[in-house]
Design an enzyme around this catalytic site. Sequence first.
Site, mmCIF file in Angstrom:
data_model
loop_
_atom_site.group_PDB
_atom_site.id
_atom_site.type_symbol
_atom_site.label_atom_id
_atom_site.label_comp_id
_atom_site.label_asym_id
_atom_site.label_seq_id
_atom_site.Cartn_x
_atom_site.Cartn_y
_atom_site.Cartn_z
ATOM 1 N N ASP A 22 0.831 -1.206 0.000
ATOM 2 C CA ASP A 22 0.000 0.000 0.000
ATOM 3 C C ASP A 22 0.864 1.253 0.000
ATOM 4 O O ASP A 22 2.018 1.240 0.440
ATOM 5 C CB ASP A 22 -0.964 0.013 1.191
ATOM 6 C CG ASP A 22 -0.254 -0.001 2.535
ATOM 7 O OD1 ASP A 22 0.707 -0.779 2.692
ATOM 8 O OD2 ASP A 22 -0.648 0.757 3.446
ATOM 9 N N GLU A 59 -0.011 -0.838 5.932
ATOM 10 C CA GLU A 59 1.068 -0.270 6.737
ATOM 11 C C GLU A 59 0.934 1.234 6.845
ATOM 12 O O GLU A 59 1.235 1.818 7.888
ATOM 13 C CB GLU A 59 2.425 -0.631 6.129
ATOM 14 C CG GLU A 59 3.614 -0.411 7.076
ATOM 15 C CD GLU A 59 4.159 1.015 7.077
ATOM 16 O OE1 GLU A 59 4.887 1.379 8.015
ATOM 17 O OE2 GLU A 59 3.866 1.770 6.126
ATOM 18 N N GLU A 60 0.471 1.866 5.786
ATOM 19 C CA GLU A 60 0.342 3.321 5.776
ATOM 20 C C GLU A 60 -0.942 3.785 6.459
ATOM 21 O O GLU A 60 -1.117 4.984 6.678
ATOM 22 C CB GLU A 60 0.371 3.847 4.338
ATOM 23 C CG GLU A 60 1.646 3.542 3.564
ATOM 24 C CD GLU A 60 2.845 4.326 4.057
ATOM 25 O OE1 GLU A 60 2.741 5.019 5.086
ATOM 26 O OE2 GLU A 60 3.907 4.232 3.411
ATOM 27 N N HIS A 120 6.302 10.102 0.696
ATOM 28 C CA HIS A 120 5.053 10.789 1.048
ATOM 29 C C HIS A 120 4.954 12.182 0.428
ATOM 30 O O HIS A 120 4.089 12.962 0.823
ATOM 31 C CB HIS A 120 4.868 10.866 2.573
ATOM 32 C CG HIS A 120 4.675 9.539 3.229
ATOM 33 N ND1 HIS A 120 3.959 9.376 4.397
ATOM 34 C CD2 HIS A 120 5.085 8.298 2.897
ATOM 35 C CE1 HIS A 120 3.961 8.103 4.746
ATOM 36 N NE2 HIS A 120 4.648 7.426 3.840
#
Length: 378
Positions: free
Chosen positions: A70, A135-136, A350
């Site tokens: 992800d 995970e995010e 990000h």
Amino acid sequence: MTDSPVLALAKDLISRQSVTPEDAGCQDLMIERLKALGFEIEVMVFEDTTNFWARRGNEAPLFAFAGHTDVVPAGKLEQWDTPPFEPTIIDGYLHGRGAADMKGSLAAMVVAVERFIAEHPDHKGSIGFLITSDEEGPFINGTVRVVEALMERGENIDMCIVGEPSSTEIVGDVVKNGRRGSITGDLTVKGTQGHVAYPHLANNPVHASLLAIHELATTEWDKGNDYFPPTSFQIPNVSAGTGASNVIPGEFNVQFNLRFSTELNNDTIVQRVTETLDKHDLNYDLHWTFNGDPFLTDTGALLDAVVAAVAEVNNTKPALLTTGGTSDGRFIARMGGQVVELGPVNATIHKVNECVKVDDLEKLTDMYENTLKHLLAK
């Protein structure tokens, strides 16, 4: 010019819009490659999250790669120089959401294992992959659930590389051999609402709380140690009042977070915070969120192998650090094994125009393969 195996796979993964908790077929790509190598595959779906556990071999030690398919949302598309899910190479850098965090790592892991098994089909021990699409996001149905399932049947990972982007200037310059723990408190201090002109008829919870909050913020929780800085207490959010300037609030909400070293644990933090609040005679509710314990791999075969593998590629040893936020390594460390993080440069993660140096993908693949050779080659 034909793309190298790691670049081709990285592009294929990036092209899939796997925003948390979506996997968008990324894991199927990896599973297909791993099945061809003789891995046994176990897909684990929990709620909206797709995970898989793959294993080749039944002997000890069990070495695993861990990571996530992800990615965070792309944000405003007009701010990107190229479409975030159309992998594009510009001046030697592969651009796209997830290039550095962490589809580049996933591609390097798969190709490294393919190359290692081609040379060492009868390797020692076992090789595993623990991959999640959560995970995010809230990290409640991902790695932690897979770890729980494995531990319940006594299948514990002995050594694990998490492919988080650990590097700062060049790939492999930093290996994370631990992470701080994280705990969040949501505090509501209760008072009595009233008119600001009649404070004797009210009880302002903001005023009542200030000394306690100041004490918590200035407390020396510990001095840190050789591997971790001192514990940090930070207040990210506060709220009170109705928005009117003539109303004393009835409640004061304070959210705080501690990033703590191995000198502390959750229970000690809860006890010390509670004692401080009680000392100031506050009427309060306090809800805790335990985000993860600290972990540390200060010695062992895995750390030795990773340091050597990086040095063989970069001609210099990596720095060993525990800085930064939390990662899924904290869940894997519960198994009692050795855990480190090694991945690409984290300068663009990000962000818009996230990218990874194409040459770094090749080097990272070499580092992963060299680690396998040090640990499992006969």
